[in-house]
Design a protein around this motif. Structure first.
Motif, PDB file in Angstrom:
ATOM      1  N   UNK A  86       0.810  -1.217   0.000  1.00  0.00           N
ATOM      2  CA  UNK A  86       0.000   0.000   0.000  1.00  0.00           C
ATOM      3  C   UNK A  86       0.846   1.270   0.000  1.00  0.00           C
ATOM      4  N   UNK A  87       2.127   1.152   0.334  1.00  0.00           N
ATOM      5  CA  UNK A  87       3.038   2.310   0.299  1.00  0.00           C
ATOM      6  C   UNK A  87       3.669   2.345  -1.084  1.00  0.00           C
ATOM      7  N   UNK A  88       3.071   3.099  -1.980  1.00  0.00           N
ATOM      8  CA  UNK A  88       3.516   3.011  -3.371  1.00  0.00           C
ATOM      9  C   UNK A  88       3.228   4.297  -4.132  1.00  0.00           C
ATOM     10  N   UNK A  89       3.801   4.331  -5.340  1.00  0.00           N
ATOM     11  CA  UNK A  89       3.440   5.336  -6.329  1.00  0.00           C
ATOM     12  C   UNK A  89       3.083   4.564  -7.593  1.00  0.00           C
ATOM     13  N   UNK A  90       1.871   4.770  -8.064  1.00  0.00           N
ATOM     14  CA  UNK A  90       1.377   4.124  -9.280  1.00  0.00           C
ATOM     15  C   UNK A  90       1.507   5.109 -10.429  1.00  0.00           C
ATOM     16  N   UNK A  91       1.971   4.631 -11.563  1.00  0.00           N
ATOM     17  CA  UNK A  91       2.129   5.457 -12.755  1.00  0.00           C
ATOM     18  C   UNK A  91       1.054   5.071 -13.763  1.00  0.00           C
ATOM     19  N   UNK A  92       0.339   6.059 -14.261  1.00  0.00           N
ATOM     20  CA  UNK A  92      -0.678   5.844 -15.290  1.00  0.00           C
ATOM     21  C   UNK A  92      -0.460   6.812 -16.440  1.00  0.00           C
ATOM     22  N   UNK A  93      -0.739   6.355 -17.638  1.00  0.00           N
ATOM     23  CA  UNK A  93      -0.841   7.249 -18.787  1.00  0.00           C
ATOM     24  C   UNK A  93      -2.109   8.065 -18.563  1.00  0.00           C
ATOM     25  N   UNK A  94      -2.060   9.368 -18.749  1.00  0.00           N
ATOM     26  CA  UNK A  94      -3.238  10.198 -18.468  1.00  0.00           C
ATOM     27  C   UNK A  94      -4.421   9.871 -19.375  1.00  0.00           C
ATOM     28  N   UNK A  95      -4.179   9.139 -20.457  1.00  0.00           N
ATOM     29  CA  UNK A  95      -5.278   8.733 -21.339  1.00  0.00           C
ATOM     30  C   UNK A  95      -6.000   7.496 -20.804  1.00  0.00           C
ATOM     31  N   UNK A  96      -5.422   6.851 -19.785  1.00  0.00           N
ATOM     32  CA  UNK A  96      -5.992   5.662 -19.181  1.00  0.00           C
ATOM     33  C   UNK A  96      -7.338   5.989 -18.547  1.00  0.00           C
ATOM     34  N   UNK A  97      -8.279   5.043 -18.612  1.00  0.00           N
ATOM     35  CA  UNK A  97      -9.622   5.254 -18.066  1.00  0.00           C
ATOM     36  C   UNK A  97      -9.591   5.572 -16.572  1.00  0.00           C
ATOM     37  N   UNK A  98      -8.761   4.875 -15.820  1.00  0.00           N
ATOM     38  CA  UNK A  98      -8.665   5.139 -14.382  1.00  0.00           C
ATOM     39  C   UNK A  98      -8.113   6.530 -14.130  1.00  0.00           C
ATOM     40  N   UNK A  99      -7.095   6.921 -14.882  1.00  0.00           N
ATOM     41  CA  UNK A  99      -6.531   8.266 -14.736  1.00  0.00           C
ATOM     42  C   UNK A  99      -7.592   9.319 -15.043  1.00  0.00           C
ATOM     43  N   UNK A 100      -8.363   9.110 -16.084  1.00  0.00           N
ATOM     44  CA  UNK A 100      -9.419  10.051 -16.441  1.00  0.00           C
ATOM     45  C   UNK A 100     -10.460  10.149 -15.337  1.00  0.00           C
ATOM     46  N   UNK A 101     -10.803   9.020 -14.736  1.00  0.00           N
ATOM     47  CA  UNK A 101     -11.774   9.007 -13.647  1.00  0.00           C
ATOM     48  C   UNK A 101     -11.248   9.776 -12.431  1.00  0.00           C
ATOM     49  N   UNK A 102      -9.987   9.583 -12.107  1.00  0.00           N
ATOM     50  CA  UNK A 102      -9.380  10.295 -10.978  1.00  0.00           C
ATOM     51  C   UNK A 102      -9.358  11.800 -11.248  1.00  0.00           C
ATOM     52  N   UNK A 103      -9.001  12.176 -12.462  1.00  0.00           N
ATOM     53  CA  UNK A 103      -8.992  13.605 -12.810  1.00  0.00           C
ATOM     54  C   UNK A 103     -10.391  14.206 -12.715  1.00  0.00           C
ATOM     55  N   UNK A 104     -11.401  13.462 -13.155  1.00  0.00           N
ATOM     56  CA  UNK A 104     -12.775  13.950 -13.066  1.00  0.00           C
ATOM     57  C   UNK A 104     -13.185  14.137 -11.614  1.00  0.00           C
ATOM     58  N   UNK A 105     -12.818  13.181 -10.733  1.00  0.00           N
ATOM     59  CA  UNK A 105     -13.140  13.282  -9.315  1.00  0.00           C
ATOM     60  C   UNK A 105     -12.480  14.515  -8.696  1.00  0.00           C
ATOM     61  N   UNK A 106     -11.241  14.778  -9.106  1.00  0.00           N
ATOM     62  CA  UNK A 106     -10.517  15.932  -8.566  1.00  0.00           C
ATOM     63  C   UNK A 106     -11.146  17.244  -9.005  1.00  0.00           C
ATOM     64  N   UNK A 107     -11.684  17.271 -10.198  1.00  0.00           N
ATOM     65  CA  UNK A 107     -12.250  18.504 -10.749  1.00  0.00           C
ATOM     66  C   UNK A 107     -13.692  18.731 -10.373  1.00  0.00           C
ATOM     67  N   UNK A 108     -14.293  17.782  -9.669  1.00  0.00           N
ATOM     68  CA  UNK A 108     -15.723  17.957  -9.307  1.00  0.00           C
ATOM     69  C   UNK A 108     -15.887  18.416  -7.879  1.00  0.00           C
TER      70      UNK A 108
END
Length: 108
Positions: A86-108
């Motif tokens: 659980x102590x980690x850094x995950x790397x995602x391409x910003x085009x990834x569906x999960x990355x997009x979902x996280x960005x949407x959550x942050x912007x809402x």
């Protein structure tokens, strides 16, 4: 850690159109100001290393999610292999569906 991050920097330098998201997380199941800061510090440390290796900072989003990341292992506590996972850094391409979902959550 630099030797683990160097291949990522090399990839990003080769493929200049790729933008990434780094998601820092923490052990335990509590997310509060201190765990958010710790997880942000983790993501920022990887981001800063990538920048030092030549990656354009505008291509890297670093986010601290505490124990709220989608990959968090619940009830793992603070000791043992699951807690370490659980102590980690995950790397995602910003085009990834999960990355997009996280960005949407942050912007809402």
């Amino acid at each position: 850690a630099v030797e683990n991050i160097r291949p990522i920097a090399e990839y990003l330098l080769k493929y200049e159109s790729v933008k990434i998201m780094l998601i820092g997380s923490t052990a335990g199941d509590v997310t509060n100001d201190s765990t958010l800061k710790l997880s942000q510090d983790r993501a920022d440390a990887v981001r800063n290393t990538l920048i030092e290796l030549g990656v354009d900072p505008d291509r890297i989003i670093a986010i601290g999610m505490g124990s709220n990341d989608p990959w968090h292992i619940k009830d793992a506590g603070y000791d043992g292999p699951a807690a370490s996972a659980n102590r980690k850094v995950v790397l995602l391409d910003t085009r990834n569906e999960t990355a997009q979902s996280i960005l949407e959550q942050m912007n809402s």
